[in-house]
Design a protein around this motif. Structure first.
Motif, PDB file in Angstrom:
ATOM      1  N   GLU A 115       0.866  -1.255   0.135  1.00  0.00           N
ATOM      2  CA  GLU A 115      -0.073   0.088   0.122  1.00  0.00           C
ATOM      3  C   GLU A 115       1.067   1.187  -0.043  1.00  0.00           C
ATOM      4  O   GLU A 115       0.493   2.389  -0.653  1.00  0.00           O
ATOM      5  CB  GLU A 115      -1.013   0.041   1.452  1.00  0.00           C
ATOM      6  CG  GLU A 115      -1.957   1.153   1.210  1.00  0.00           C
ATOM      7  CD  GLU A 115      -2.846   0.906   2.306  1.00  0.00           C
ATOM      8  OE1 GLU A 115      -3.324   2.089   2.996  1.00  0.00           O
ATOM      9  OE2 GLU A 115      -3.251  -0.120   2.925  1.00  0.00           O
ATOM     10  N   GLU A 116       1.893   1.084   0.839  1.00  0.00           N
ATOM     11  CA  GLU A 116       2.782   2.386   0.843  1.00  0.00           C
ATOM     12  C   GLU A 116       3.455   2.655  -0.593  1.00  0.00           C
ATOM     13  O   GLU A 116       3.472   3.904  -0.985  1.00  0.00           O
ATOM     14  CB  GLU A 116       3.807   2.158   2.028  1.00  0.00           C
ATOM     15  CG  GLU A 116       4.946   3.167   1.934  1.00  0.00           C
ATOM     16  CD  GLU A 116       5.702   3.253   3.107  1.00  0.00           C
ATOM     17  OE1 GLU A 116       6.883   4.136   3.296  1.00  0.00           O
ATOM     18  OE2 GLU A 116       5.609   2.222   3.933  1.00  0.00           O
ATOM     19  N   ALA A 119       0.843   4.064  -3.058  1.00  0.00           N
ATOM     20  CA  ALA A 119       0.599   5.381  -2.668  1.00  0.00           C
ATOM     21  C   ALA A 119       1.452   6.440  -3.117  1.00  0.00           C
ATOM     22  O   ALA A 119       1.375   7.467  -3.678  1.00  0.00           O
ATOM     23  CB  ALA A 119       0.250   5.449  -1.165  1.00  0.00           C
ATOM     24  N   LEU A 120       2.761   6.038  -3.236  1.00  0.00           N
ATOM     25  CA  LEU A 120       3.889   6.627  -3.573  1.00  0.00           C
ATOM     26  C   LEU A 120       3.935   6.893  -5.131  1.00  0.00           C
ATOM     27  O   LEU A 120       4.122   7.924  -5.658  1.00  0.00           O
ATOM     28  CB  LEU A 120       5.344   5.908  -3.241  1.00  0.00           C
ATOM     29  CG  LEU A 120       6.568   6.873  -3.595  1.00  0.00           C
ATOM     30  CD1 LEU A 120       6.489   8.281  -3.059  1.00  0.00           C
ATOM     31  CD2 LEU A 120       7.860   6.013  -3.157  1.00  0.00           C
ATOM     32  N   ARG A 141      12.416  10.646  -3.551  1.00  0.00           N
ATOM     33  CA  ARG A 141      11.026  10.286  -3.697  1.00  0.00           C
ATOM     34  C   ARG A 141      11.010   9.301  -4.809  1.00  0.00           C
ATOM     35  O   ARG A 141      10.364   8.036  -4.825  1.00  0.00           O
ATOM     36  CB  ARG A 141       9.708  11.222  -3.807  1.00  0.00           C
ATOM     37  CG  ARG A 141       9.522  11.903  -2.671  1.00  0.00           C
ATOM     38  CD  ARG A 141       8.591  11.376  -1.618  1.00  0.00           C
ATOM     39  NE  ARG A 141       8.543  12.107  -0.316  1.00  0.00           N
ATOM     40  CZ  ARG A 141       7.694  12.901  -0.309  1.00  0.00           C
ATOM     41  NH1 ARG A 141       6.638  13.504  -1.268  1.00  0.00           N
ATOM     42  NH2 ARG A 141       7.470  13.666   0.897  1.00  0.00           N
ATOM     43  N   GLU A 144      12.968   6.264  -4.009  1.00  0.00           N
ATOM     44  CA  GLU A 144      12.539   5.277  -3.219  1.00  0.00           C
ATOM     45  C   GLU A 144      11.394   4.568  -4.019  1.00  0.00           C
ATOM     46  O   GLU A 144      11.262   3.284  -3.911  1.00  0.00           O
ATOM     47  CB  GLU A 144      11.604   6.063  -2.152  1.00  0.00           C
ATOM     48  CG  GLU A 144      10.756   5.174  -1.201  1.00  0.00           C
ATOM     49  CD  GLU A 144       9.900   5.942  -0.211  1.00  0.00           C
ATOM     50  OE1 GLU A 144       9.182   5.334   0.648  1.00  0.00           O
ATOM     51  OE2 GLU A 144       9.952   7.208  -0.285  1.00  0.00           O
ATOM     52  N   TRP A 148      11.100   0.332  -4.296  1.00  0.00           N
ATOM     53  CA  TRP A 148      10.007  -0.594  -4.092  1.00  0.00           C
ATOM     54  C   TRP A 148       9.684  -1.348  -5.475  1.00  0.00           C
ATOM     55  O   TRP A 148       9.545  -2.698  -5.263  1.00  0.00           O
ATOM     56  CB  TRP A 148       8.886   0.505  -3.794  1.00  0.00           C
ATOM     57  CG  TRP A 148       8.709   0.829  -2.582  1.00  0.00           C
ATOM     58  CD1 TRP A 148       8.596   2.315  -2.314  1.00  0.00           C
ATOM     59  CD2 TRP A 148       8.462   0.108  -1.255  1.00  0.00           C
ATOM     60  NE1 TRP A 148       8.293   2.237  -0.820  1.00  0.00           N
ATOM     61  CE2 TRP A 148       8.105   1.162  -0.232  1.00  0.00           C
ATOM     62  CE3 TRP A 148       8.291  -1.339  -1.086  1.00  0.00           C
ATOM     63  CZ2 TRP A 148       7.852   0.559   0.892  1.00  0.00           C
ATOM     64  CZ3 TRP A 148       8.126  -1.578   0.132  1.00  0.00           C
ATOM     65  CH2 TRP A 148       7.911  -0.887   1.087  1.00  0.00           C
TER      66      TRP A 148
END
Length: 284
Positions: A115-116, A119-120, A141, A144, A148
């Motif tokens: 989920e994180e 959302a990113l 960002r 990151e 992921w």
């Protein structure tokens, strides 16, 4: 804003009304994507990657790919795509340390992100979000997000040696309305026209082929991501005559450009194989 070497990505919402298959398309930047409705099938090296609605994927730069976009009635096919500079992938992977990076860039996918991470991805795709941040934060960002994707199996392969064709595509993409000539390109690369022609021939391509294909790539993108009238699309890629543009588009993709946007009930295979060698257009 981001440093000049890392231009701020602009996401594209790609929509398609009818089922279509586009052959030998090439991205000039890696793309992080999410299929939002319908199905996307990506083929490279005779291997197929199937992404259903909700799945995420990574499409490499400068690899000829076959893309099949399949709507699921009553909705159109829709994919959200975020181009990210290759340098950010390489820096993120270096920081990860033990990550195994494929020797060749190939499409990769993941059926689900946590989920994180999801959302990113959505945050980075929202217009204006990254531009409002300090450059270092915006870069962090994106890195990151790349991390992921990598942790869930979508890793960008190693960069291949850049070709002159790739550099020429980038130059033409910067302004597809400009009346590019071999002379313009030769001056930009600090070489004679004969040398440029010879070097492109060594890559089994030519200036006119790259110019036309880059413009058709841009046209395909405009048709899929905007509601511009076809006459305006033609102007955006350097064609004063809409009929001439439509004929060239159909020659390359095997169908009238209006079909791509509107679709039809019958299956169409768009993008019949072209005779010349080399990368052809932006993967969609």
């Amino acid at each position: 804003m981001l440093d000049e070497v890392f231009p701020i990505p602009t996401r594209a919402l790609i929509r398609q009304g009818g089922r279509a298959c586009f052959f030998r398309l090439v991205n000039t930047s890696p793309l992080l994507i999410q299929v939002q409705s319908g199905t996307k099938i990506v083929m490279a090296d005779d291997k197929a990657l199937r992404l259903e609605a909700g799945a995420y994927g990574l499409l490499p730069d400068y690899r000829p790919l076959t893309m099949e976009n399949i709507p699921k009635a009553p909705q159109k096919y829709q994919t959200l795509a975020l181009p990210v500079p290759r340098q950010l992938f390489e820096e993120a992977y270096t920081r990860m340390g033990s990550l195994a990076v494929p020797s060749r860039p190939v499409p990769a996918g993941t059926s689900k992100l946590p989920e994180e991470a999801a959302a990113l991805f959505e945050y980075c795709c929202q217009p204006g979000n990254l531009t409002r941040l300090p450059g270092a934060i915006a870069k962090a960002r994106l890195m990151e997000l790349i991390t992921w994707f990598a942790l869930y199996g979508a890793v960008l392969g190693q960069c291949q040696s850049p070709r002159l064709e790739d550099r020429l595509r980038q130059m033409i993409e910067s302004d597809t309305t400009f009346d590019w000539t071999l002379a313009h390109a030769a001056r930009s690369f600090n070489m004679s026209e004969a040398t440029l022609r010879r070097k492109l021939a060594a890559e089994n391509t030519g200036f006119s082929e790259i110019l036309s294909d880059t413009r058709m790539n841009r046209a395909l993108g405009l048709i899929q991501t905007t509601t511009l009238p076809m006459a305006q699309v033609a102007l955006e890629v350097g064609y004063d005559s809409p009929s001439q543009f439509a004929a060239r588009f159909k020659e390359r993709f095997g169908v009238n450009p209006r079909h791509v946007r509107g679709g039809s009930e019958r299956f169409e295979r768009i993008g019949a194989e072209v005779e010349h060698s080399g990368a052809d257009a932006l993967a969609r």
